[in-house]
Motif scaffolding. Structure first.
Motif, mmCIF file in Angstrom:
data_model
loop_
_atom_site.group_PDB
_atom_site.id
_atom_site.type_symbol
_atom_site.label_atom_id
_atom_site.label_comp_id
_atom_site.label_asym_id
_atom_site.label_seq_id
_atom_site.Cartn_x
_atom_site.Cartn_y
_atom_site.Cartn_z
ATOM 1 N N ARG A 119 -47.619 14.534 12.851
ATOM 2 C CA ARG A 119 -47.030 14.182 14.140
ATOM 3 C C ARG A 119 -47.730 14.919 15.285
ATOM 4 O O ARG A 119 -47.936 14.358 16.352
ATOM 5 N N LYS A 120 -48.122 16.170 15.030
ATOM 6 C CA LYS A 120 -48.841 16.915 16.062
ATOM 7 C C LYS A 120 -50.231 16.346 16.288
ATOM 8 O O LYS A 120 -50.717 16.297 17.417
ATOM 9 N N SER A 121 -50.874 15.924 15.210
ATOM 10 C CA SER A 121 -52.239 15.398 15.332
ATOM 11 C C SER A 121 -52.272 14.112 16.141
ATOM 12 O O SER A 121 -53.260 13.809 16.808
ATOM 13 N N VAL A 122 -51.194 13.356 16.084
ATOM 14 C CA VAL A 122 -51.138 12.088 16.814
ATOM 15 C C VAL A 122 -51.236 12.323 18.317
ATOM 16 O O VAL A 122 -51.780 11.511 19.056
ATOM 17 N N ALA A 123 -50.737 13.459 18.768
ATOM 18 C CA ALA A 123 -50.768 13.762 20.199
ATOM 19 C C ALA A 123 -52.195 13.898 20.723
ATOM 20 O O ALA A 123 -52.443 13.747 21.915
ATOM 21 N N LEU A 130 -54.816 5.963 14.731
ATOM 22 C CA LEU A 130 -53.808 6.700 13.985
ATOM 23 C C LEU A 130 -54.529 7.601 13.003
ATOM 24 O O LEU A 130 -55.505 7.186 12.373
ATOM 25 N N ILE A 131 -54.084 8.843 12.881
ATOM 26 C CA ILE A 131 -54.682 9.769 11.926
ATOM 27 C C ILE A 131 -53.654 10.109 10.851
ATOM 28 O O ILE A 131 -52.524 10.497 11.151
ATOM 29 N N LYS A 174 -40.057 5.437 8.094
ATOM 30 C CA LYS A 174 -39.432 5.927 9.326
ATOM 31 C C LYS A 174 -40.370 6.879 10.064
ATOM 32 O O LYS A 174 -40.523 6.816 11.284
ATOM 33 N N GLY A 175 -41.025 7.756 9.300
ATOM 34 C CA GLY A 175 -41.934 8.714 9.917
ATOM 35 C C GLY A 175 -43.126 8.047 10.581
ATOM 36 O O GLY A 175 -43.506 8.397 11.697
ATOM 37 N N LEU A 180 -46.193 5.231 15.472
ATOM 38 C CA LEU A 180 -46.832 4.011 15.959
ATOM 39 C C LEU A 180 -46.253 3.563 17.296
ATOM 40 O O LEU A 180 -45.086 3.832 17.582
ATOM 41 N N PRO A 181 -47.042 2.868 18.125
ATOM 42 C CA PRO A 181 -46.517 2.320 19.387
ATOM 43 C C PRO A 181 -45.389 1.324 19.103
ATOM 44 O O PRO A 181 -45.596 0.334 18.388
#
Length: 234
Positions: A119-123, A130-131, A174-175, A180-181
């Protein structure tokens, strides 16, 4: 990761506290032997990870989690196997059966750490990529390359248009949907997420993608059909 633990058994709560203290990645904000008090704390404070017993008086762990508006990652603890299915239906990250060993606890926490880091990497990624972590490495995926996403027990399969080999990563639907957008992807089933723009037609509670892949729409997600018909799912 900020976390709390809720369990009406003092010995079980002490063990969780001991285990948590062994992980530098975890910050234990509070422990509760009363589920109602824990629920009040969760209503007023945001955390990343919740350890919660299922079978408690006054308020069960299942009811507590179901009533949360903003759900953190959930790891259920219980002495009863019969609650496992209900726990996973609430999309818990893991389910620990008492007596909990340190090895099993470590596996659950590592799973939480993986998802937290993701979730942090997505920022730091662009809105079109997406990573995810797959096979011990980080993989970057173009959102336009995603055909659909499928749940596989503790993992998800990301099916791509550019290859017949899906990417397998340890997380829940869910995660991934939280990352995702929301305007571009929709959940249509407890096991499937689809890109809105790839939906070609819908008939008899089945979605047909432009790739000719057919996927079911479950009763819990029938609102997607209405959104798609009204042009809101594109």
């Amino acid at each position: 990761m900020k976390c709390i633990a809720i369990d009406d058994e003092p010995l079980a709560l002490d063990l969780l506290q001991k285990y948590i203290s062994g992980f530098s990645e975890l910050e234990l904000l509070a422990t509760f032997d009363d589920a109602v008090e824990g629920a009040v704390f969760l209503k007023n404070n945001r955390i990343d990870l919740l350890f919660v017993d299922i079978n408690m008086p006054d308020l069960t762990g299942l009811d507590l989690v179901a009533g949360l508006e903003c759900k953190p990652m959930i790891i259920f603890t219980t002495a009863h196997k019969k609650f496992a299915l209900e726990g996973f239906e609430l999309e818990a990250l893991d389910y620990l059966l008492k007596p909990i060993t340190i090895e099993r606890f470590e596996k659950a926490v590592n799973r939480a750490i993986e998802q937290f880091e993701l979730r942090k990497s997505v920022a730091t990624t662009t809105p079109e990529t997406l990573i995810v972590r797959s096979e011990y490495k980080m993989v970057k995926i173009e959102l336009t390359d995603i055909e659909y996403i499928e749940a596989m027990e503790d993992y998800i399969k990301i099916h791509l248009r550019s290859t017949t080999h899906p990417i397998l990563t340890l997380m829940s639907l869910k995660g991934i949907l939280e990352i995702l957008p929301q305007a571009k992807f929709s959940r249509i089933h407890r096991s499937y997420i689809v890109p809105n723009t790839l939906v070609k037609s819908i008939q008899n509670k089945k979605v047909r993608l432009i790739t000719d892949q057919e996927l079911p729409v479950s009763d819990s997600y029938l609102d997607f059909i209405e959104k798609w018909k009204n042009g809101k799912g594109n």
